[in-house]
Design an enzyme around this catalytic site. Structure first.
Site, PDB file in Angstrom:
ATOM      1  N   GLU A 110      39.033  28.111  -4.734  1.00  0.00           N
ATOM      2  CA  GLU A 110      38.119  29.129  -4.226  1.00  0.00           C
ATOM      3  C   GLU A 110      36.967  28.397  -3.561  1.00  0.00           C
ATOM      4  OE1 GLU A 110      34.442  31.641  -5.538  1.00  0.00           O
ATOM      5  OE2 GLU A 110      36.013  31.656  -7.066  1.00  0.00           O
ATOM      6  N   CYS A 122      29.235  32.923  -4.165  1.00  0.00           N
ATOM      7  CA  CYS A 122      30.277  32.685  -3.164  1.00  0.00           C
ATOM      8  C   CYS A 122      30.676  33.980  -2.474  1.00  0.00           C
ATOM      9  CB  CYS A 122      31.485  32.033  -3.802  1.00  0.00           C
ATOM     10  SG  CYS A 122      32.113  32.925  -5.241  1.00  0.00           S
TER      11      CYS A 122
END
Length: 525
Positions: A259, A298
């Site tokens: 990720e 994020c």
């Protein structure tokens, strides 16, 4: 003056201190040293072997329901120590109480969710994937796809922004699957992760070797991985590329989930007006995403696309709300936004803003905001900065560079097809949000942009008080994204278990397949 304590690692079933003085962790607001961490001198090979042989064997001996019960016990321990975790988060992450809760309570909630999901699997020891398939005319010989826990260890290399949630959103499905966990938290905020792991281990909830932690350098960790291990990484795209090219992944086929950073978007319906509820919902969500955890998510909104006719109105509305934001020491009750996690991040964000400004105008200048109870020369505080571009089609940097802080760029678009094209120039994101009162427009946009995102979050007036937020990652929904977002997948309910299982096709007589009885439950992943 007494030196700050060196936090112990837990590896090979015992607490161990690394060698040397260790790396100091700081209060990002006051600049004071808090604790130190070191992984120097640890026998990593022993630790990984112990986790596989002891922790893995003990976990696999339990049913899904029994492992779910262990998760429930972990939840109780973490809830009992929430106050201590908040104190650590304030000191080491510089977060205000509500931002600490996003991390701490979010992690605990995710554990509780998987405890409930796992309890529903009951006494099963493995999972059935789909129905039996006849291999020929005679129904006696059939194929059944099954999912069994991988006989390896799960290595988690986590980011600095979520020391609690980043651990438990990965560990919950791994432990439920029967796979032991070794976590390597980001050094700058490792204290909270270490304390949580310590509380769980000291409570003797899990089998020995089921949960380990290594604080400090990650050197040598990837070298320990074997073919049936898995590795999950959250962090920069650059580090993600290094992990993918490591021999463990490239040669030994270790399963890998990445990720990475992404330039997430928010899109306003071209039919919206400056006095519409969709417009107001977008403004509020952009401000929230810029300021929660000081923009260190994020999933935070980085690009905001609005019809050209609403560019000035959106700029003024967002800037007006940002102007009321108080920034500084989270210990002061009037402060609504704390600091970045370190002075290094502070410098990186300022450099990133300067880079974005080569293609954007300043709509709200955070550098002019006075800090509360914080010395600008010491504190890692950066006030929100809103940039803007009236010609985003001519930009390159704005679509490629993510500044990991309280920064977003407003962009004007001409027509929805151009808006779709501009969103796609992010080359893959974790999430985008769309703001509209028109269900047809939302449905159209979801199909148009779904392949570029891990999640589409639609905010309409009818769900204004119900939706979970653009940047909030919920355990029942997928987290991850294609392209520059890393190409990985996490969470998504019981789909998360797929990463920790191996799928096999068993071709046999129905008599043999029937012998499994109640040992398995159907689950399509």
């Amino acid at each position: 003056m007494n030196p700050t304590p060196l936090l112990p690692n837990h590896l090979a079933g015992r607490w161990q201190h690394g060698q040397g003085k260790g790396t100091p962790l700081f209060d990002p607001v006051r600049g004071t040293e808090l604790v130190r961490v070191s992984s120097q001198g640890l026998d990593l090979a022993e630790g990984f072997r112990f986790a596989r042989e002891q922790g893995g064997t003990a976990l696999r001996a339990l049913s899904y329901g029994q492992r779910a019960a262990l998760l429930s016990e972990i939840v109780k321990i973490l809830q009992a120590n929430r106050e201590a975790y908040h104190e650590i988060a304030t000191a080491n992450s510089g977060t205000v109480a509500k931002d600490s809760a996003v991390d701490i309570d979010g992690g605990i909630f995710t554990l509780g969710y998987y405890a409930k999901q796992g309890a529903a699997l009951g006494d099963a020891r493995f999972l059935l994937d789909g129905e039996r398939i006849r291999m020929g005319k005679d129904p006696l010989f059939q194929a059944q796809h099954i999912l069994t826990p991988t006989r390896g260890v799960a290595l988690f290399i986590n980011a600095f922004n979520f020391p609690s949630w980043g651990l438990w959103e990965k560990a919950a499905p791994a432990l439920l699957s029967g796979v032991p966990v070794i976590v390597k938290p980001a050094t700058s905020t490792a204290w909270l992760t270490q304390r949580m792991v310590q509380d769980v281990i000291d409570a003797n909830i899990l089998p020995t070797g089921a949960l380990s932690i290594v604080c400090g350098s990650s050197t040598g960790l990837m070298d320990q991985l074997e073919p049936f291990d898995v590795v999950s990484f959250t962090g920069s795209a650059e580090t993600g590329r290094i992990i993918r090219s490591h021999p463990a992944v490239a040669q030994r086929s270790v399963r890998c989930n990445i990720e990475a950073d992404s330039v997430n978007s928010a899109l306003l319906d071209p039919a919206a007006t400056a006095d519409s509820e969709a417009f107001n919902l977008l403004v509020s969500e952009v401000v929230r995403e810029m300021t929660v955890k000081s923009g260190q998510k994020c999933t935070a909104i980085r690009r905001v696309f609005v019809p050209r006719a609403l560019y000035d109105a959106a700029a003024q509305a967002i800037a007006a709300q940002l102007a009321s934001m108080t920034v500084g020491d989270p210990r002061n009750e009037v402060v609504r936004m704390g600091s970045l996690v370190s002075r290094a991040q502070h410098d990186a964000v300022l450099a990133g803003i300067a880079h974005l400004k080569t293609e954007a105008e300043v709509l709200f200048d955070g550098s002019q905001v006075a800090l509360v109870d914080a010395d600008p020369a010491v504190a890692a505080c950066v006030a929100p900065t809103l940039l803007g571009s009236r010609q985003p089609a001519d930009a390159r940097v704005l679509h490629e560079v993510e500044v990991f802080g309280p920064v977003a760029t407003l962009m004007a678009y001409d027509g929805i097809e151009q808006a779709y094209e501009l969103v796609r120039r992010g080359e893959g994101s974790l999430v985008m949000s769309v703001y509209s009162a028109d269900p047809a427009f939302i449905a159209q946009t979801a199909l148009e942009l779904g392949s570029s995102h891990g999640r589409i979050h639609a905010v309409s007036p009818d769900v204004a008080r119900l939706h979970s937020g653009h940047g909030n990652v919920m355990p029942m929904s997928l987290h991850g994204g294609p392209g520059r977002a890393g190409g990985g997948e996490e969470l998504g309910g019981l789909r998360a278990l797929g990463f920790y299982h191996r799928r096999s096709a068993v071709q046999a007589s129905t008599v043999a397949l029937d012998r499994w009885g109640g040992c398995a439950v159907p689950l399509s992943l």
